[in-house]
Design an enzyme around this catalytic site. Sequence first.
Site, short mmCIF file in Angstrom:
data_model
loop_
_atom_site.label_atom_id
_atom_site.label_comp_id
_atom_site.label_asym_id
_atom_site.label_seq_id
_atom_site.Cartn_x
_atom_site.Cartn_y
_atom_site.Cartn_z
N CYS A 43 0.83 -1.20 0.00
CA CYS A 43 0.00 0.00 0.00
C CYS A 43 0.86 1.26 0.00
CB CYS A 43 -0.93 -0.02 1.21
SG CYS A 43 -1.98 1.42 1.32
N CYS A 48 -1.60 1.83 -2.92
CA CYS A 48 -2.54 2.94 -2.68
C CYS A 48 -1.88 4.33 -2.67
CB CYS A 48 -3.24 2.77 -1.34
SG CYS A 48 -3.35 1.11 -0.69
N LYS A 51 -0.16 5.46 -5.98
CA LYS A 51 -1.26 5.49 -6.96
C LYS A 51 -2.13 6.73 -6.75
CE LYS A 51 -5.10 3.94 -6.01
NZ LYS A 51 -5.67 2.61 -6.00
N TYR A 179 -9.23 -3.38 -11.45
CA TYR A 179 -9.15 -1.98 -11.03
C TYR A 179 -7.75 -1.41 -11.17
CZ TYR A 179 -7.06 -2.61 -6.31
OH TYR A 179 -6.22 -2.86 -5.26
N GLU A 183 -7.08 1.90 -13.30
CA GLU A 183 -6.55 3.09 -12.62
C GLU A 183 -5.26 3.58 -13.30
OE1 GLU A 183 -8.19 2.58 -8.05
OE2 GLU A 183 -6.18 1.86 -8.52
N HIS A 443 -27.62 20.40 -0.27
CA HIS A 443 -27.73 21.01 -1.59
C HIS A 443 -26.76 22.17 -1.72
CE1 HIS A 443 -29.77 22.07 -5.29
NE2 HIS A 443 -29.77 23.33 -4.88
N GLU A 448 -26.74 14.44 -2.91
CA GLU A 448 -28.17 14.59 -2.56
C GLU A 448 -29.04 13.65 -3.40
OE1 GLU A 448 -30.17 18.40 -3.71
OE2 GLU A 448 -28.25 18.87 -4.65
C1 LIG Z 1 -1.29 -0.72 -7.61
C2 LIG Z 1 -2.08 -1.04 -6.37
C3 LIG Z 1 -3.00 -0.13 -5.91
C4 LIG Z 1 -3.74 -0.41 -4.76
N1 LIG Z 1 -4.65 0.51 -4.34
C5 LIG Z 1 -5.38 0.28 -3.24
C6 LIG Z 1 -6.31 1.24 -2.75
O1 LIG Z 1 -6.48 2.32 -3.34
N2 LIG Z 1 -7.00 0.96 -1.63
C7 LIG Z 1 -6.83 -0.22 -0.96
O2 LIG Z 1 -7.49 -0.43 0.07
N3 LIG Z 1 -5.96 -1.17 -1.39
C8 LIG Z 1 -5.23 -0.95 -2.51
N4 LIG Z 1 -4.32 -1.88 -2.94
C9 LIG Z 1 -4.25 -3.17 -2.22
C10 LIG Z 1 -3.40 -3.04 -0.96
O3 LIG Z 1 -2.13 -2.51 -1.27
C11 LIG Z 1 -3.25 -4.42 -0.32
O4 LIG Z 1 -4.53 -4.98 -0.12
C12 LIG Z 1 -2.55 -4.34 1.04
O5 LIG Z 1 -1.28 -3.76 0.92
C13 LIG Z 1 -2.43 -5.75 1.64
O6 LIG Z 1 -1.76 -5.70 2.86
P1 LIG Z 1 -0.98 -6.98 3.41
O7 LIG Z 1 -0.57 -6.64 4.79
O8 LIG Z 1 -1.76 -8.20 3.16
O9 LIG Z 1 0.30 -7.11 2.46
P2 LIG Z 1 1.43 -6.07 2.06
O10 LIG Z 1 1.05 -4.68 2.37
O11 LIG Z 1 1.78 -6.37 0.66
O12 LIG Z 1 2.65 -6.45 3.01
C14 LIG Z 1 3.31 -7.67 2.93
C15 LIG Z 1 4.75 -7.48 3.35
O13 LIG Z 1 5.32 -8.77 3.61
C16 LIG Z 1 6.65 -8.78 3.18
N5 LIG Z 1 7.05 -10.19 3.03
C17 LIG Z 1 6.59 -11.08 2.12
N6 LIG Z 1 7.12 -12.31 2.35
C18 LIG Z 1 7.94 -12.18 3.42
C19 LIG Z 1 8.77 -13.09 4.14
N7 LIG Z 1 8.84 -14.37 3.83
N8 LIG Z 1 9.49 -12.60 5.17
C20 LIG Z 1 9.44 -11.29 5.52
N9 LIG Z 1 8.66 -10.41 4.88
C21 LIG Z 1 7.91 -10.83 3.85
C22 LIG Z 1 6.61 -7.97 1.90
O14 LIG Z 1 7.90 -7.47 1.57
C23 LIG Z 1 5.63 -6.86 2.27
O15 LIG Z 1 6.28 -5.73 2.78
C24 LIG Z 1 -3.54 -1.63 -4.07
C25 LIG Z 1 -2.60 -2.55 -4.53
C26 LIG Z 1 -1.87 -2.26 -5.67
C27 LIG Z 1 -0.86 -3.26 -6.15
#
Ligand SMILES: Cc1cc2nc3c(=O)[nH]c(=O)nc-3n(C[C@H](O)[C@H](O)[C@H](O)COP(=O)(O)OP(=O)(O)OC[C@H]3O[C@@H](n4cnc5c(N)ncnc54)[C@H](O)[C@@H]3O)c2cc1C
Length: 454
Positions: A43, A48, A51, A179, A183, A443, A448
């Site tokens: 994110c 997010c 973006k 999406y 976007e 309004h 609305e």
């Molecule tokens: C282009 C784009 C736009 C988006 N826009 C939106 C938006 O506008 N609104 C919204 O709500 N969501 C949006 N999202 C989705 C949102 O980013 C994700 O849903 C959210 O980040 C998920 O969180 P998470 O904690 O599951 O994973 P992440 O935030 O991806 O975090 C996972 C972390 O785990 C780490 N990791 C992975 N494997 C290991 C390991 N074995 N050991 C140690 N670390 C590890 C990774 O490096 C990463 O930092 C967007 C996604 C993308 C790709």
Amino acid sequence: MNQHYDVIAIGAGSGGLSVVEKAAAYGKKAAVVEMNDDLGGTCVNRGCVPKKVMWYAAELAHAQVHARDYGFDLTPGKVDWTKLVMKRENLIDGINDWYRDDFLAKAGIDLIYGQARFLDAHTLEVRGERYTADHIVIATGSRPLVFKDIPGAELGITSDGFFELEEQPQKVAVVGGGYIALELAGVLNALGSDTHLLHQGFPVLIGFDAMIQQGLRKQMEADGITFHDNDKIASIEKQNNGQLTVHYQSGETLENLDQLIWAIGRVPNTDDLGLNTIGLQPAKNGLIDVNEYQETSVAGVYAIGDIINKRGVQLTPVAIAAGRRLSDRLFGGMQGRKVDYNLIPTVMFTHPPIGTIGLSEEAAREQYGDEVKVYQTDFNSMYYSFVKHKVKTYMKLIVVGKDEKIVGCHAMGKGVDEMMQGFAVALKMGATKQDFDDTIAIHPVSAEEMVTMK
Ligand SMILES: Cc1cc2nc3c(=O)[nH]c(=O)nc-3n(C[C@H](O)[C@H](O)[C@H](O)COP(=O)(O)OP(=O)(O)OC[C@H]3O[C@@H](n4cnc5c(N)ncnc54)[C@H](O)[C@@H]3O)c2cc1C
């Protein structure tokens, strides 16, 4: 000697950081493992946040043209892409620093750098060191998918690569109909790139209400995006001048592309965690099955965020809510605390934005049959009264039963991104059409119309 914790989260993204933040607030010893230098996950670094900065810039590109129609004496200018990217990355650096120096350090949460792998259900190995915990939360997120079997696929970039672009592509193809594809295509088009959207046969935004699917497509085409439907990509080739050519299976080509962006889906980061050593078998799609309390089939091991096997919930606030509620339940004495995965509101930062909560009309009819009634409107918001670039607003309420309980609320148009959160509260509280009718309108605003629909 092993370090022992009450809880360790794998992944310092939206979900992982939230679970340890709450655990620490309850006085528990918590650590988070992260293999990237940057904290905050997808994110903050590749989703997010960057973006939304690009979306704001794209909105400003449109606003300059609109301002001229309002009488401003200005010539719409092109964005300095390098400057914009530099400012965006400075913002993100600040968030990364804040996570490390304030968020984690001040809360007394340990940050363990490196890639985590399970040794057993309570033990992780990170860079040769062992760390144990009573509870381990997998929050490793997802990464972009690339069609590996298409020759030349590696010549394209993904959404991660989009955020690394130092120069604006003059001509670009975005592959996908979800999406993220829409976007990115919207941003590039608004900022002046010749933008082509390549997707295969189905409508864009599968699963969304047809009003949104059709309304968005119409607007994107009117704004200059070229859609390439129904034609499968056979290969991608680099031209002598470094630009790319897409060869379709039909024999047609799309030439002189500065970039091709794959935005065709995401794969969960669950393949390299040593899950088999603890007897945890992800589903075929790599996602992890959890029960309503985020518990996996292995006691003491939980999964939250993008890696859980639930459709349409891969969003930052969902990961955050799951992390916080899990800690509330494990450490805060709140028995039964869990995420309600129904009625999750979401916004897509297209141009114009889209906001949606609950069932599409199609899904509602499948579930409730003849009990469904639909209220719908479309109109030109006052903002566009004398602007030549017309952008319609669409709204739809889907209600069921005699009491007309609202089960779906969908909108597309200027301002709906900031409008939907409040309506989400109303739907969550079980609002009926009568409740909306009984609410005095504000309004003059587009919202609305949501409480005056006939
Ligand atoms: C282009 C784009 C736009 C988006 N826009 C939106 C938006 O506008 N609104 C919204 O709500 N969501 C949006 N999202 C989705 C949102 O980013 C994700 O849903 C959210 O980040 C998920 O969180 P998470 O904690 O599951 O994973 P992440 O935030 O991806 O975090 C996972 C972390 O785990 C780490 N990791 C992975 N494997 C290991 C390991 N074995 N050991 C140690 N670390 C590890 C990774 O490096 C990463 O930092 C967007 C996604 C993308 C790709």
